[in-house]
Design an enzyme around this catalytic site. Structure first.
Site, short mmCIF file in Angstrom:
data_model
loop_
_atom_site.label_atom_id
_atom_site.label_comp_id
_atom_site.label_asym_id
_atom_site.label_seq_id
_atom_site.Cartn_x
_atom_site.Cartn_y
_atom_site.Cartn_z
CB SER A 1 -0.93 0.01 1.21
OG SER A 1 -0.20 -0.11 2.42
N GLY B 1 -2.13 -4.24 0.89
CA GLY B 1 -2.33 -5.45 1.67
C GLY B 1 -1.37 -6.57 1.38
CG ASN C 1 0.64 -5.18 4.38
OD1 ASN C 1 -0.06 -4.50 5.12
ND2 ASN C 1 0.80 -4.87 3.10
CG ASP D 1 -3.24 4.90 8.27
OD1 ASP D 1 -2.35 5.78 8.34
OD2 ASP D 1 -3.40 4.19 7.27
CG HIS E 1 -0.98 3.84 4.62
ND1 HIS E 1 -1.78 3.20 5.54
CD2 HIS E 1 -0.50 2.88 3.79
CE1 HIS E 1 -1.81 1.91 5.27
NE2 HIS E 1 -1.04 1.69 4.22
#
Length: 213
Positions: free
Chosen positions: A29, A66, A94, A175, A178
């Site tokens: 991502s 992801g 991830n 979040d 990112h």
């Protein structure tokens, strides 16, 4: 095939420039631009920065939100179908978020780098750290994977993809993971010189193989 993003070469007449070096950005991502408008994502911003410098480089968007290292390995041959000249590898985030075994991540990343070496593709490997909530033992084992891989012959090494961004709340999204558009700009500014070195390696490889451009 992966999405190809191409910007014009400032009105150069056809044939005036060498064939662009095609660089695959293989990642998750962080590469794909999660939570951002397309124009603000890593690949378009990197492409724009390179074009502004007059670099004959095309960035191929191989980021999938992801993806773990295992997911990227599983789709590697498909991603290479667009025949890049070099590859940026940005993976591991991830794996860390899910607490996956660092030894398995190392096997996956090693398999990716082995496959790229077999294809004689220069590589820029960008490192990652595990989330702090995973504990010091896990974080140490996780980081050691990248430290070992960074010593592979011929690898261009970027120690941390989110360097200068991860610890700055004003450069990340809500979040806290990112990058926001300003954070992407920091990443791109740091990586442009390294990507140019990667392109130089690719051109040298072409010359040795007698390829065009």
């Amino acid at each position: 095939m992966v999405f190809v993003l191409v910007l014009g070469m400032g009105g150069m007449p056809a044939g005036a420039a060498e064939r662009p070096v095609r660089i695959l950005a293989l990642g998750d991502s962080l590469t794909a631009g999660y939570g951002l408008a397309h124009r603000d994502a890593f690949v378009p911003r990197l492409q724009a920065a390179l074009a502004a410098r007059g670099d004959a480089i095309t960035i191929l968007d191989g980021g999938v939100s992801g993806d773990t290292s295992a997911d990227a390995l599983a789709r590697l041959d498909w991603a290479l179908g667009d025949q890049p000249d070099a590859v940026i590898v940005e993976l591991g985030g991830n794996d860390g978020l899910r607490g996956l075994d660092p030894a398995r991540m190392e096997r996956n990343l090693t398999a990716i780098l082995d496959r790229l070496a077999q294809a004689h593709l220069p590589v820029l490997l960008s490192g990652m750290y595990a989330p702090p909530n995973m504990g010091t033992a896990y974080a140490g084992a996780f980081r050691a994977v990248f430290d070992r891989l960074s010593r592979r012959p011929g690898i261009l090494w970027d120690p941390f993809f989110l360097d200068g961004v991860a610890t700055h709340p004003d450069l990340v999204q809500a979040d806290h993971i990112h990058p926001d558009p300003a954070g992407v700009a920091v990443i791109v500014r740091r990586l442009v010189p390294v990507v140019e070195r990667l392109a130089q390696q690719a051109r040298a490889g072409r010359a040795l193989s007698g390829g065009p451009g």
